[in-house]
Design an enzyme around this catalytic site. Structure first.
Site, PDB file in Angstrom:
ATOM      1  N   GLY A  72       0.825  -1.215   0.000  1.00  0.00           N
ATOM      2  CA  GLY A  72       0.000   0.000   0.000  1.00  0.00           C
ATOM      3  C   GLY A  72       0.854   1.257   0.000  1.00  0.00           C
ATOM      4  N   ARG A 106       8.162  16.720  -0.181  1.00  0.00           N
ATOM      5  CA  ARG A 106       8.523  15.358   0.232  1.00  0.00           C
ATOM      6  C   ARG A 106       9.947  15.041  -0.227  1.00  0.00           C
ATOM      7  NH1 ARG A 106       4.705  12.442   2.389  1.00  0.00           N
ATOM      8  NH2 ARG A 106       5.644  10.453   1.763  1.00  0.00           N
ATOM      9  N   HIS A 134     -24.895  14.420 -22.645  1.00  0.00           N
ATOM     10  CA  HIS A 134     -25.532  15.630 -22.117  1.00  0.00           C
ATOM     11  C   HIS A 134     -26.527  15.255 -21.023  1.00  0.00           C
ATOM     12  CE1 HIS A 134     -27.235  19.637 -22.047  1.00  0.00           C
ATOM     13  NE2 HIS A 134     -28.453  19.093 -22.092  1.00  0.00           N
ATOM     14  N   ILE A 157      -0.883  19.148  -0.841  1.00  0.00           N
ATOM     15  CA  ILE A 157      -1.145  18.429   0.415  1.00  0.00           C
ATOM     16  C   ILE A 157      -1.648  19.413   1.475  1.00  0.00           C
ATOM     17  CG2 ILE A 157      -0.075  17.110   2.310  1.00  0.00           C
ATOM     18  CD1 ILE A 157       1.661  15.723   0.191  1.00  0.00           C
ATOM     19  N   VAL A 201       7.660  31.939   7.058  1.00  0.00           N
ATOM     20  CA  VAL A 201       7.649  31.708   8.503  1.00  0.00           C
ATOM     21  C   VAL A 201       9.108  31.731   8.926  1.00  0.00           C
ATOM     22  CG1 VAL A 201       7.222  29.976  10.286  1.00  0.00           C
ATOM     23  CG2 VAL A 201       5.511  30.396   8.528  1.00  0.00           C
TER      24      VAL A 201
HETATM   25  P1  FAD Z   1       5.566   4.964  -1.414  1.00  0.00           P
HETATM   26  O1  FAD Z   1       4.120   4.971  -1.564  1.00  0.00           O
HETATM   27  O2  FAD Z   1       6.231   6.036  -0.623  1.00  0.00           O
HETATM   28  O3  FAD Z   1       5.924   3.552  -0.802  1.00  0.00           O
HETATM   29  C1  FAD Z   1       7.225   3.197  -0.440  1.00  0.00           C
HETATM   30  C2  FAD Z   1       7.155   1.987   0.476  1.00  0.00           C
HETATM   31  O4  FAD Z   1       8.482   1.501   0.679  1.00  0.00           O
HETATM   32  C3  FAD Z   1       6.608   2.325   1.867  1.00  0.00           C
HETATM   33  O5  FAD Z   1       5.643   1.374   2.233  1.00  0.00           O
HETATM   34  C4  FAD Z   1       7.829   2.226   2.772  1.00  0.00           C
HETATM   35  O6  FAD Z   1       7.533   1.824   4.088  1.00  0.00           O
HETATM   36  C5  FAD Z   1       8.622   1.139   2.031  1.00  0.00           C
HETATM   37  N1  FAD Z   1      10.054   1.144   2.354  1.00  0.00           N
HETATM   38  C6  FAD Z   1      10.886   2.219   2.458  1.00  0.00           C
HETATM   39  N2  FAD Z   1      12.130   1.800   2.719  1.00  0.00           N
HETATM   40  C7  FAD Z   1      12.087   0.435   2.780  1.00  0.00           C
HETATM   41  C8  FAD Z   1      13.049  -0.562   2.995  1.00  0.00           C
HETATM   42  N3  FAD Z   1      14.327  -0.272   3.227  1.00  0.00           N
HETATM   43  N4  FAD Z   1      12.658  -1.858   2.995  1.00  0.00           N
HETATM   44  C9  FAD Z   1      11.361  -2.186   2.763  1.00  0.00           C
HETATM   45  N5  FAD Z   1      10.400  -1.272   2.538  1.00  0.00           N
HETATM   46  C10 FAD Z   1      10.769   0.020   2.541  1.00  0.00           C
HETATM   47  N6  FAD Z   1      -0.506  10.961  -5.117  1.00  0.00           N
HETATM   48  C11 FAD Z   1      -1.475  10.891  -6.050  1.00  0.00           C
HETATM   49  O7  FAD Z   1      -1.228  10.449  -7.166  1.00  0.00           O
HETATM   50  N7  FAD Z   1      -2.759  11.313  -5.762  1.00  0.00           N
HETATM   51  C12 FAD Z   1      -3.087  11.803  -4.556  1.00  0.00           C
HETATM   52  O8  FAD Z   1      -4.246  12.170  -4.324  1.00  0.00           O
HETATM   53  C13 FAD Z   1      -2.083  11.876  -3.556  1.00  0.00           C
HETATM   54  N8  FAD Z   1      -2.385  12.340  -2.330  1.00  0.00           N
HETATM   55  C14 FAD Z   1      -1.419  12.349  -1.376  1.00  0.00           C
HETATM   56  C15 FAD Z   1      -1.749  12.834  -0.110  1.00  0.00           C
HETATM   57  C16 FAD Z   1      -0.809  12.856   0.885  1.00  0.00           C
HETATM   58  C17 FAD Z   1      -1.180  13.355   2.249  1.00  0.00           C
HETATM   59  C18 FAD Z   1       0.513  12.379   0.616  1.00  0.00           C
HETATM   60  C19 FAD Z   1       1.564  12.372   1.693  1.00  0.00           C
HETATM   61  C20 FAD Z   1       0.856  11.908  -0.636  1.00  0.00           C
HETATM   62  C21 FAD Z   1      -0.101  11.890  -1.650  1.00  0.00           C
HETATM   63  N9  FAD Z   1       0.193  11.448  -2.930  1.00  0.00           N
HETATM   64  C22 FAD Z   1      -0.779  11.430  -3.883  1.00  0.00           C
HETATM   65  C23 FAD Z   1       1.549  11.014  -3.309  1.00  0.00           C
HETATM   66  C24 FAD Z   1       1.661   9.484  -3.329  1.00  0.00           C
HETATM   67  O9  FAD Z   1       1.297   8.983  -2.077  1.00  0.00           O
HETATM   68  C25 FAD Z   1       3.076   9.081  -3.703  1.00  0.00           C
HETATM   69  O10 FAD Z   1       3.449   9.703  -4.900  1.00  0.00           O
HETATM   70  C26 FAD Z   1       3.161   7.574  -3.878  1.00  0.00           C
HETATM   71  O11 FAD Z   1       2.772   6.898  -2.720  1.00  0.00           O
HETATM   72  C27 FAD Z   1       4.581   7.155  -4.264  1.00  0.00           C
HETATM   73  O12 FAD Z   1       4.615   5.793  -4.443  1.00  0.00           O
HETATM   74  P2  FAD Z   1       5.958   4.957  -4.320  1.00  0.00           P
HETATM   75  O13 FAD Z   1       5.612   3.570  -4.757  1.00  0.00           O
HETATM   76  O14 FAD Z   1       7.065   5.645  -4.998  1.00  0.00           O
HETATM   77  O15 FAD Z   1       6.351   4.946  -2.784  1.00  0.00           O
END
Ligand code: FAD
Length: 471
Positions: free
Chosen positions: A39, A272, A444, A184, A237
């Site tokens: 997730g 981020r 429509h 965000i 700020v």
């Molecule tokens: P992530 O989702 O960051 O997942 C990385 C995973 O790797 C995590 O589970 C972490 O625990 C794991 N991990 C890290 N290091 C290790 C390790 N050494 N060993 C094993 N596991 C590890 N994006 C959208 O497209 N639409 C939205 O509406 C949106 N809303 C957002 C709202 C908020 C509040 C935030 C914070 C982000 C939002 N985003 C949104 C951005 C989106 O969440 C990220 O772009 C996306 O999750 C990135 O996916 P990713 O697979 O790169 O990594």
């Protein structure tokens, strides 16, 4: 030692989409993440919980609006525990579903934290405390990002929140400062404002959502000005200090009326940062860019022949759907297919009310890059559907290459902009001309007609707006 053909580190929308495709292509794959189920940030502390709360925020706002239409509801009673439970249930349902898909696809899932020993081996500290080594053929790094911290503002106080703690919804602060006017900050500010907080947003740039086109942001700003008690632009700020009353904040900027204000809580949402530390990358040939992201080529391959990287960790649009799309390219590269990550358009959506979305080339980018474009705008005041919703505040615009009449980009602000923008992405990807869009019959009465009518405007022939083309 255990062996795997493909190890994927990180189970966010990048990592799990990659693992699922790898399995569908018949590759033997191991997915490693710290959580019980995949997730990542998106499902546990990003896209999904924020959208669950924004859904409630919209309902609250609409119930107030309804007075205008002759329907008066009593003041909403907010049961914060129940609201939190609803959000947590949404997250649990979706992450649990992903866990089931892992099992159905027979993916080996390891709950733990991985680190590179070298370019073919990982050491994994499992959540149960045990250690395991895993030898891999190829690896995909998908460790994502975390909220950026400003050292000077890193007070050890429960009154300081980042997006993760803000989503936990511990309480509804009376006065909330949102530091950072990006998506965000605006989304979470909208949630807290609907729940009853008095919200101030501070942004050091001259506009909210720096990067998005001004005409779209102007429409959103007009509504946000009514919801938020202050929007401080061009304002920095310079100090945060915890006092007995709350967090005392010092502002610096041209139009600051009160240079020092006290807030019950402060949400810091200033961007981020990629997760590259603690991964043992120094034991591999992976290189990092000046801005701290992992550098990759168009196949999502790092400078280490065995290691690919995808998602937030490689920068660009730090969005879930971009991460998933890169994940699929990386897996196909591993499978030996001829692929490249070269999207013509990556949609971006801000889930405020109104929503704001864009895809492909923006007007700002065209100006910066000296690309000559023609821009057409269809105001939602001329849309039947938006009038039935009493939401004529929207705008749909197309960015068109004058010579070829190709659609290069689309921008929308208004309710459901996030759903509508997909059509623009398809148009850009398929190299559609503005005529193609104008000739496509749209249902429509829907907001999607604003896309067709904006295309008609290019020819001076929009049915619902009389604006002949100047010759
Ligand atoms: P992530 O989702 O960051 O997942 C990385 C995973 O790797 C995590 O589970 C972490 O625990 C794991 N991990 C890290 N290091 C290790 C390790 N050494 N060993 C094993 N596991 C590890 N994006 C959208 O497209 N639409 C939205 O509406 C949106 N809303 C957002 C709202 C908020 C509040 C935030 C914070 C982000 C939002 N985003 C949104 C951005 C989106 O969440 C990220 O772009 C996306 O999750 C990135 O996916 P990713 O697979 O790169 O990594």
């Amino acid at each position: 030692m255990k062996k795997t053909k493909l190890a994927i580190i990180g189970g966010g929308p990048g990592g799990y989409a990659a693992a699922f495709l790898a399995s569908d292509l018949g590759l033997e794959v191991t997915l490693i993440d710290k959580a019980k189920n995949p997730g990542g940030v998106c499902l546990y502390r990003g896209c999904i919980p924020s959208k669950a709360l924004l859904h409630i925020a919209k309902l609250i706002e609409e119930s107030k609006e309804a007075k205008k239409w002759g329907i008066t509801f009593a003041e909403p009673e907010i049961d914060i525990k129940k609201l939190r439970r609803f959000k947590d249930k949404v997250v649990a349902k979706l992450t649990g579903g992903l866990g089931m898909l892992v099992k159905q696809r027979k993916i080996s899932y390891i709950q733990g934290t991985a680190k590179f020993i070298n370019s073919t081996k990982l050491s994994i500290e499992k959540t149960d405390g045990s250690m395991e080594e895993l030898e891999f053929g190829k690896a995909i790094l998908a460790t994502g990002s975390v909220p950026t911290k400003i050292p000077a503002f890193a007070l050890d106080s429960k009154r300081i929140m980042d997006s993760t703690s803000a989503l936990e919804l511990e309480d509804i602060p009376k006065k909330l400062l949102v530091l950072g006017g990006g998506y965000i900050g605006l989304e979470m500010g909208s949630v807290y404002s609907a729940l009853g907080s008095d919200v101030t947003v501070v942004e050091m740039m001259p506009s909210l959502l720096p990067g998005a086109d001004k005409d779209l942001v102007d429409v959103l700003s007009r509504t946000l000005k009514k919801k938020f008690s202050q929007i401080l632009l061009n304002t920095k700020v310079v100090e945060l200090k915890e006092t007995a009353e709350g967090i005392a904040v010092k502002f610096e900027g041209e139009n600051v009326k009160e240079a020092e204000q006290v807030f019950d809580k402060v949400l810091i949402s200033v961007g981020r940062s990629p997760v590259t530390k603690g991964l043992g990358l120094e034991n591999t040939s992976v290189t990092i860019t000046e801005r701290g992201f992992v550098s990759v080529d168009e196949k999502c391959k790092t400078s280490d022949a065995n290691i690919f990287a995808i998602g937030d960790i490689v920068g660009g649009a730090m969005l879930a759907h971009k991460a998933s799309a890169e994940g699929k390219v990386a897996v196909e590269s591993v499978a030996g297919h001829k692929v490249a990550f070269e999207p013509a358009a990556i949609p971006a959506v801000v889930f405020t009310d109104p929503e704001l979305a864009w895809t492909g080339l923006t007007e700002n980018e065209a100006a910066e890059q000296g690309i000559k474009v023609e821009v057409v705008r269809f105001p939602w005041a001329a849309s039947g559907r938006s009038t039935t919703l009493d939401r004529t505040d929207g705008l749909t615009k197309l960015i068109i290459e004058p010579k070829t009449e190709r659609v290069l980009g689309m921008g929308i602000v208004g309710p459901s902009a996030g759903e509508l923008i997909a059509e623009g992405t398809l148009a850009v990807e398929m190299a559609a001309t503005v005529k193609d869009v104008a000739l496509t019959i749209h249902p429509h009465p829907t907001l999607s007609e604003t896309v067709m009518e904006s295309a008609e405007m290019f020819f001076g022939q929009s049915t619902h707006i009389y604006k002949p083309k100047k010759i």
